[in-house]
Design an enzyme around this catalytic site. Structure first.
Site, PDB file in Angstrom:
ATOM      1  N   ASN A 198      51.872  -6.176  17.151  1.00  0.00           N
ATOM      2  CA  ASN A 198      53.238  -6.095  16.618  1.00  0.00           C
ATOM      3  C   ASN A 198      53.345  -6.588  15.175  1.00  0.00           C
ATOM      4  O   ASN A 198      53.997  -5.972  14.340  1.00  0.00           O
ATOM      5  CB  ASN A 198      54.190  -6.890  17.509  1.00  0.00           C
ATOM      6  CG  ASN A 198      55.613  -6.838  16.985  1.00  0.00           C
ATOM      7  OD1 ASN A 198      56.185  -5.756  16.870  1.00  0.00           O
ATOM      8  ND2 ASN A 198      56.175  -7.977  16.630  1.00  0.00           N
TER       9      ASN A 198
ATOM     10  N   TRP B 251      60.998   6.392   6.833  1.00  0.00           N
ATOM     11  CA  TRP B 251      60.538   5.789   8.088  1.00  0.00           C
ATOM     12  C   TRP B 251      60.245   6.838   9.146  1.00  0.00           C
ATOM     13  O   TRP B 251      59.381   6.649  10.008  1.00  0.00           O
ATOM     14  CB  TRP B 251      61.552   4.752   8.595  1.00  0.00           C
ATOM     15  CG  TRP B 251      62.933   5.285   8.899  1.00  0.00           C
ATOM     16  CD1 TRP B 251      64.009   5.294   8.060  1.00  0.00           C
ATOM     17  CD2 TRP B 251      63.378   5.888  10.120  1.00  0.00           C
ATOM     18  NE1 TRP B 251      65.096   5.864   8.684  1.00  0.00           N
ATOM     19  CE2 TRP B 251      64.739   6.233   9.949  1.00  0.00           C
ATOM     20  CE3 TRP B 251      62.764   6.172  11.343  1.00  0.00           C
ATOM     21  CZ2 TRP B 251      65.495   6.859  10.954  1.00  0.00           C
ATOM     22  CZ3 TRP B 251      63.509   6.785  12.340  1.00  0.00           C
ATOM     23  CH2 TRP B 251      64.853   7.113  12.139  1.00  0.00           C
TER      24      TRP B 251
HETATM   25  P1  FAD Z   1      54.358  -8.376  24.006  1.00  0.00           P
HETATM   26  O1  FAD Z   1      54.487  -9.258  22.828  1.00  0.00           O
HETATM   27  O2  FAD Z   1      53.562  -8.877  25.128  1.00  0.00           O
HETATM   28  O3  FAD Z   1      55.857  -8.044  24.478  1.00  0.00           O
HETATM   29  C1  FAD Z   1      56.191  -7.711  25.816  1.00  0.00           C
HETATM   30  C2  FAD Z   1      56.957  -6.400  25.864  1.00  0.00           C
HETATM   31  O4  FAD Z   1      58.204  -6.518  25.172  1.00  0.00           O
HETATM   32  C3  FAD Z   1      56.240  -5.243  25.196  1.00  0.00           C
HETATM   33  O5  FAD Z   1      55.317  -4.681  26.075  1.00  0.00           O
HETATM   34  C4  FAD Z   1      57.392  -4.312  24.853  1.00  0.00           C
HETATM   35  O6  FAD Z   1      57.786  -3.543  25.953  1.00  0.00           O
HETATM   36  C5  FAD Z   1      58.512  -5.286  24.518  1.00  0.00           C
HETATM   37  N1  FAD Z   1      58.581  -5.520  23.074  1.00  0.00           N
HETATM   38  C6  FAD Z   1      57.879  -6.417  22.349  1.00  0.00           C
HETATM   39  N2  FAD Z   1      58.259  -6.384  21.044  1.00  0.00           N
HETATM   40  C7  FAD Z   1      59.223  -5.440  20.957  1.00  0.00           C
HETATM   41  C8  FAD Z   1      60.006  -4.940  19.886  1.00  0.00           C
HETATM   42  N3  FAD Z   1      59.913  -5.435  18.641  1.00  0.00           N
HETATM   43  N4  FAD Z   1      60.893  -3.957  20.139  1.00  0.00           N
HETATM   44  C9  FAD Z   1      61.032  -3.460  21.399  1.00  0.00           C
HETATM   45  N5  FAD Z   1      60.305  -3.906  22.458  1.00  0.00           N
HETATM   46  C10 FAD Z   1      59.416  -4.877  22.242  1.00  0.00           C
HETATM   47  N6  FAD Z   1      56.908  -0.820  21.172  1.00  0.00           N
HETATM   48  C11 FAD Z   1      56.758   0.142  22.101  1.00  0.00           C
HETATM   49  O7  FAD Z   1      56.729  -0.167  23.299  1.00  0.00           O
HETATM   50  N7  FAD Z   1      56.664   1.458  21.741  1.00  0.00           N
HETATM   51  C12 FAD Z   1      56.704   1.877  20.434  1.00  0.00           C
HETATM   52  O8  FAD Z   1      56.651   3.078  20.162  1.00  0.00           O
HETATM   53  C13 FAD Z   1      56.829   0.865  19.430  1.00  0.00           C
HETATM   54  N8  FAD Z   1      56.829   1.200  18.110  1.00  0.00           N
HETATM   55  C14 FAD Z   1      56.944   0.194  17.166  1.00  0.00           C
HETATM   56  C15 FAD Z   1      56.961   0.545  15.810  1.00  0.00           C
HETATM   57  C16 FAD Z   1      57.066  -0.438  14.831  1.00  0.00           C
HETATM   58  C17 FAD Z   1      57.112  -0.051  13.373  1.00  0.00           C
HETATM   59  C18 FAD Z   1      57.148  -1.803  15.210  1.00  0.00           C
HETATM   60  C19 FAD Z   1      57.262  -2.876  14.159  1.00  0.00           C
HETATM   61  C20 FAD Z   1      57.148  -2.157  16.548  1.00  0.00           C
HETATM   62  C21 FAD Z   1      57.051  -1.165  17.540  1.00  0.00           C
HETATM   63  N9  FAD Z   1      57.055  -1.507  18.918  1.00  0.00           N
HETATM   64  C22 FAD Z   1      56.935  -0.507  19.851  1.00  0.00           C
HETATM   65  C23 FAD Z   1      57.336  -2.887  19.362  1.00  0.00           C
HETATM   66  C24 FAD Z   1      56.116  -3.813  19.574  1.00  0.00           C
HETATM   67  O9  FAD Z   1      55.263  -3.761  18.470  1.00  0.00           O
HETATM   68  C25 FAD Z   1      55.331  -3.456  20.827  1.00  0.00           C
HETATM   69  O10 FAD Z   1      56.185  -3.345  21.931  1.00  0.00           O
HETATM   70  C26 FAD Z   1      54.289  -4.554  21.132  1.00  0.00           C
HETATM   71  O11 FAD Z   1      53.417  -4.716  20.053  1.00  0.00           O
HETATM   72  C27 FAD Z   1      53.532  -4.169  22.376  1.00  0.00           C
HETATM   73  O12 FAD Z   1      52.526  -5.085  22.642  1.00  0.00           O
HETATM   74  P2  FAD Z   1      52.610  -6.076  23.887  1.00  0.00           P
HETATM   75  O13 FAD Z   1      52.916  -5.311  25.123  1.00  0.00           O
HETATM   76  O14 FAD Z   1      51.371  -6.888  23.875  1.00  0.00           O
HETATM   77  O15 FAD Z   1      53.862  -6.956  23.483  1.00  0.00           O
END
Ligand code: FAD
Length: 456
Positions: free
Chosen positions: A312, A330
């Site tokens: 993220n 974007w």
């Molecule tokens: P963790 O930190 O373990 O978070 C747990 C869950 O929370 C994630 O699995 C996700 O479902 C949710 N989450 C976490 N951060 C965000 C956030 N900022 N916004 C919304 N939900 C979040 N996430 C996606 O699922 N799909 C995408 O297409 C997507 N595109 C992104 C594009 C950009 C430019 C940015 C900055 C972020 C994007 N994210 C997206 C949000 C976030 O980066 C990812 O959800 C996260 O990195 C997933 O890794 P994790 O499951 O280990 O997250």
């Protein structure tokens, strides 16, 4: 399908995941005496045909929140009603239905913090139900397509090796990730979640996107762990807040269905983005291939290409770099992510891109332009992340790793680097790009930037 996703049909990485997720679901159903029936074609026609073949009197579905899912549901309701079939919709993908949370003026929230406070103050998300142990078989199984015929997997070339090495799509893989989170990652989640060099986050995003685990399961697993072990309180609260951003993004998409296409703040539609000229195209190509000359940006873009996922913190850095250093709209970046992320998700992707670009609800201000060198030094302090994904500069001492062009000639030579040949020189200068972005932003300010509405 004509009523379905249209321009937002699944990208390459999502199709790869979908194949394996469907296979895993079929195996799971087989274990309890059932099976998955696959059909290709117009969704409504296919559903009604299966209902007719099996004599079903009702269709049960989990609610989808994307604009095409809402349209599809409406059309299905109308078509099914005509022939006396009931459609029963169930919530499942979100902790709270978008209609249930409103600000004091009875409007949908536009600012995250009050949204999150309202969600925490609302009824505790319901506990997940156990899965059924057995399902009743029909007298005759309806015909099913063969999954392989859907050709969801890449063949020539097969670029999915890195995805196979990283992921286990399906419920079993999802449960494993959730267990790992609760048993290990939660302890340091609050601090490590910003460190791309550490396995500090849950990596649950594709599993959540494909419904292999529900936010309710995550919520209760984390809550339960925290009750047993109070030292997990800070990590748990921080993780749940991220689930909150997911909810917020879905609520935004539900209330503003144009979120994936147009800027939430309308004045950004007039932003002087770099036009679709040769320079912009060259920059976009360098960005998407991880060849910008900024190691943290390049590491992120290569992690995405190799594994279908990006940390993220690095998503924020690369998105800021594209929209601010390169002035690329974007939507272009969101499109690349849509095709390459295994967790490509209409709500999260659109809301997050708009958040970084400054055009979104409760967005980071446009003038907050990440310095990719300082971001790298701060969040990848030993350079392990960059070394892993940008091996051609791995031998540089950490002092120069996030800005190789600052290294003395002999240090570069010793590390086997010829800038401009073995690794690119920066495609833009940080300072010049920053000034150019701020000038572009100033033209908007003259038109007047809307301020956040008071949700609190
Ligand atoms: P963790 O930190 O373990 O978070 C747990 C869950 O929370 C994630 O699995 C996700 O479902 C949710 N989450 C976490 N951060 C965000 C956030 N900022 N916004 C919304 N939900 C979040 N996430 C996606 O699922 N799909 C995408 O297409 C997507 N595109 C992104 C594009 C950009 C430019 C940015 C900055 C972020 C994007 N994210 C997206 C949000 C976030 O980066 C990812 O959800 C996260 O990195 C997933 O890794 P994790 O499951 O280990 O997250």
């Amino acid at each position: 399908d004509d009523v379905a996703a249209g321009a937002f049909a699944p990208g390459g990485a999502s199709r790869w995941w979908l194949h394996h997720s469907l296979r895993a679901l079929d195996e799971r159903l087989n274990a309890i005496g059932s099976r998955l029936i696959l059909r290709r074609g117009k969704t409504i026609d296919s559903l009604l045909a299966i209902a007719a073949e099996t004599g079903a009197r009702a269709i049960h579905l989990t609610r989808g929140y994307e604009p095409h899912a809402a349209r599809l549901e409406q059309c299905l309701n109308a078509a099914a009603r005509k022939i006396g079939i009931e459609v029963r919709r169930f919530p499942g993908a979100l902790l709270m239905e978008p209609e249930t949370l409103q600000n004091r003026s009875g409007q949908p929230f536009r600012v995250f913090s009050p949204f999150w406070r309202a969600l925490l103050a609302a009824e505790r998300p319901r506990a997940p139900q156990p899965a059924p142990r057995q399902l009743k078989k029909p007298k005759h199984w309806p015909r099913s397509d063969n999954l392989d015929d859907w050709q969801l997997l890449p063949k020539k070339p097969d670029w999915a090796g890195g995805l196979r090495a990283t992921w286990a799509p399906g419920e079993v893989g999802a449960t494993r990730r959730l267990t790992e989170l609760v048993e290990t990652a939660l302890t340091a989640y609050a601090t490590d979640r910003d460190r791309p060099d550490r396995p500090g986050t849950s990596m649950l995003s594709p599993h959540l996107h494909f419904g292999e685990v529900s936010p309710h399961q995550c919520w209760h697993a984390v809550d339960f762990a925290m009750e047993r072990q109070p030292s997990l309180a800070s990590g748990s609260a921080s993780f749940l807040r991220e689930l909150g951003w997911r909810e917020f993004s879905y609520h935004l998409l539900h209330h503003w269905p144009t979120l994936p296409e147009t800027s939430f703040r309308p004045e950004y539609e007039a932003f002087p983005w770099a036009s679709d000229d040769a320079e912009a195209r060259t920059n976009i190509a360098a960005w998407s291939r991880g060849q910008t000359g900024y190691p943290i940006v390049d590491a992120g873009m290569r992690q995405l290409w190799q594994t279908g996922w990006m940390h993220n913190r690095v998503r924020m850095i690369v998105a800021s770099f594209l929209t601010k250093h390169l002035l690329v709209p974007w939507q272009t970046g969101a499109g690349w992510f849509w095709d390459t992320l295994v967790d490509a998700d209409l709500a999260n992707n659109a809301a997050s891109w708009q958040w970084v670009a400054g055009s979104g609800a409760d967005a980071a201000p446009y003038f907050r332009i990440f310095n990719p060198i300082l971001q790298g030094q701060k969040f990848d302090p030993d350079g392990d992340y960059v070394r892993r994904y940008v091996p051609e500069i791995a031998r540089l001492p950490v002092k120069f790793l996030h800005a190789p062009w600052t290294a003395p000639t002999e240090v570069l030579a010793e590390a086997g680097i010829t800038l401009g040949e073995t690794y690119p020189l920066p495609i833009v200068s940080h300072e010049q790009a920053r000034r150019r972005a701020l000038d572009a932003y100033a033209t908007l300010k003259k038109g007047g930037i809307a301020t956040d509405s008071a949700d609190g």
